[in-house]
Design a protein around this motif. Sequence first.
Motif, PDB file in Angstrom:
ATOM      1  N   PHE A 104      -2.280  -2.760   5.325  1.00  0.00           N
ATOM      2  CA  PHE A 104      -3.696  -2.660   4.955  1.00  0.00           C
ATOM      3  C   PHE A 104      -4.114  -1.196   4.833  1.00  0.00           C
ATOM      4  CE2 PHE A 104      -4.662  -6.964   7.149  1.00  0.00           C
ATOM      5  CZ  PHE A 104      -4.396  -7.642   5.979  1.00  0.00           C
ATOM      6  N   LEU A 108      -5.705   0.588   1.551  1.00  0.00           N
ATOM      7  CA  LEU A 108      -7.023   1.221   1.579  1.00  0.00           C
ATOM      8  C   LEU A 108      -6.962   2.654   1.056  1.00  0.00           C
ATOM      9  CD1 LEU A 108      -8.384  -0.043   5.032  1.00  0.00           C
ATOM     10  CD2 LEU A 108      -9.182  -0.708   2.759  1.00  0.00           C
ATOM     11  N   ASN A 111      -6.485   2.499  -2.745  1.00  0.00           N
ATOM     12  CA  ASN A 111      -7.725   2.096  -3.416  1.00  0.00           C
ATOM     13  C   ASN A 111      -8.789   3.184  -3.344  1.00  0.00           C
ATOM     14  OD1 ASN A 111      -6.617  -0.334  -4.106  1.00  0.00           O
ATOM     15  ND2 ASN A 111      -7.632  -1.519  -2.514  1.00  0.00           N
ATOM     16  N   GLY A 112      -8.808   3.928  -2.230  1.00  0.00           N
ATOM     17  CA  GLY A 112      -9.750   5.037  -2.103  1.00  0.00           C
ATOM     18  C   GLY A 112      -9.471   6.123  -3.129  1.00  0.00           C
ATOM     19  N   ASP A 179     -10.839  -5.095   0.447  1.00  0.00           N
ATOM     20  CA  ASP A 179     -10.950  -3.730   0.969  1.00  0.00           C
ATOM     21  C   ASP A 179     -11.773  -3.664   2.247  1.00  0.00           C
ATOM     22  OD1 ASP A 179      -9.376  -2.354  -0.814  1.00  0.00           O
ATOM     23  OD2 ASP A 179     -11.015  -1.909  -2.192  1.00  0.00           O
ATOM     24  N   SER A 180     -12.950  -4.316   2.220  1.00  0.00           N
ATOM     25  CA  SER A 180     -13.911  -4.115   3.302  1.00  0.00           C
ATOM     26  C   SER A 180     -13.484  -4.733   4.625  1.00  0.00           C
ATOM     27  CB  SER A 180     -15.290  -4.653   2.898  1.00  0.00           C
ATOM     28  OG  SER A 180     -15.278  -6.059   2.780  1.00  0.00           O
ATOM     29  N   ALA A 183     -10.877  -2.696   6.335  1.00  0.00           N
ATOM     30  CA  ALA A 183     -11.510  -1.446   6.749  1.00  0.00           C
ATOM     31  C   ALA A 183     -12.205  -1.618   8.099  1.00  0.00           C
ATOM     32  CB  ALA A 183     -12.509  -0.976   5.689  1.00  0.00           C
ATOM     33  N   SER A 186     -10.137  -1.517  11.217  1.00  0.00           N
ATOM     34  CA  SER A 186      -9.754  -0.200  11.723  1.00  0.00           C
ATOM     35  C   SER A 186     -10.579   0.201  12.948  1.00  0.00           C
ATOM     36  CB  SER A 186      -9.905   0.868  10.629  1.00  0.00           C
ATOM     37  OG  SER A 186     -11.269   1.113  10.341  1.00  0.00           O
ATOM     38  N   LEU A 230     -12.790   4.664   2.416  1.00  0.00           N
ATOM     39  CA  LEU A 230     -11.610   3.801   2.304  1.00  0.00           C
ATOM     40  C   LEU A 230     -10.362   4.554   2.770  1.00  0.00           C
ATOM     41  CD1 LEU A 230     -12.149   1.966  -1.119  1.00  0.00           C
ATOM     42  CD2 LEU A 230     -12.228   0.967   1.159  1.00  0.00           C
ATOM     43  N   THR A 233     -10.500   5.014   6.694  1.00  0.00           N
ATOM     44  CA  THR A 233     -10.145   3.815   7.454  1.00  0.00           C
ATOM     45  C   THR A 233      -8.656   3.494   7.298  1.00  0.00           C
ATOM     46  OG1 THR A 233     -10.908   2.460   5.570  1.00  0.00           O
ATOM     47  CG2 THR A 233     -12.448   2.794   7.378  1.00  0.00           C
ATOM     48  N   GLY A 234      -8.093   3.798   6.125  1.00  0.00           N
ATOM     49  CA  GLY A 234      -6.652   3.606   5.934  1.00  0.00           C
ATOM     50  C   GLY A 234      -5.842   4.511   6.835  1.00  0.00           C
TER      51      GLY A 234
END
Length: 273
Positions: A104, A108, A111-112, A179-180, A183, A186, A230, A233-234
């Motif tokens: 995950f 993230l 995607n960020g 995504d959310s 996140a 995290s 994003l 949090t990743g």
Amino acid sequence: MELKKSIKWICFWVAMAALTNLIILFTMGKDLALEFTAGYLIELSLSIDNLFVFITIFMGFGIKDRAQHRVLGYGIMGAIVLRFIFIFFGLKLVSSFQWLLYIFGVILIINGIKMMRSKEEAKDPHDSKVIRFVSNILPMTMEFDGDYFVTKKSGKWLFTPLFAVLCLVECSDIIFAIDSVPAVFSVSTNLLVVYTSNIFAILGLRQLYFVLAHLQERFKYVKYGVGLLLMFTGVKLIGVMFDFHISTAVSIGIIITVVVSSIIISMILSKEK
């Protein structure tokens, strides 16, 4: 008038979230209360980009305000159910296979980066695969009928294009949840904290949408702040693998700093333009 009413409702839902946080603080402790705050801020911040997608969809189809209210209302109800499924099974998987958190985290970060590098390109919502799929499998009229999802034509009940728009909004939310939800993992893996923080952030989205719809040009660059969140949090998820932990309190400070800074910078740049 609509803008003032929306702002009042946003304040109401923020107050309800704050009240819930106080209940968690006194019944479950400081740590979980901080996790709720962080989860709420993450979900609310990431929601901003999704709302811009909704604005594009509604503008593309020429949806009137009343119909927008109806679609968003049903969309939020659907999101409440879907989020529970995502979060419940997500936590079950994570508790059994902790290495999923690291995957995950990588997703993230990717995607960020994509969000920060993506260019502003106008996309025609009519080209959506979801719209084409729904119109192909359901009996549907070619024209809207106010804010109705179904209408009667020649004695037959048919779906209106507004129902297809609702399906598109729901699918957009599912993609957004990919995504959310990780996140929020995290900062917490407590089912109650993750779900309630998500739901209270979602409940204010309909009113937040109408505020952003009025001020969308002033918030054009907030997506870069969302992209940074994003990525943060990743990194936070992957850091656990290397025994590198960022406290919840520090995470809250970073989230607030990134969001507020991106809003201020966005307003300054949009004003100059």
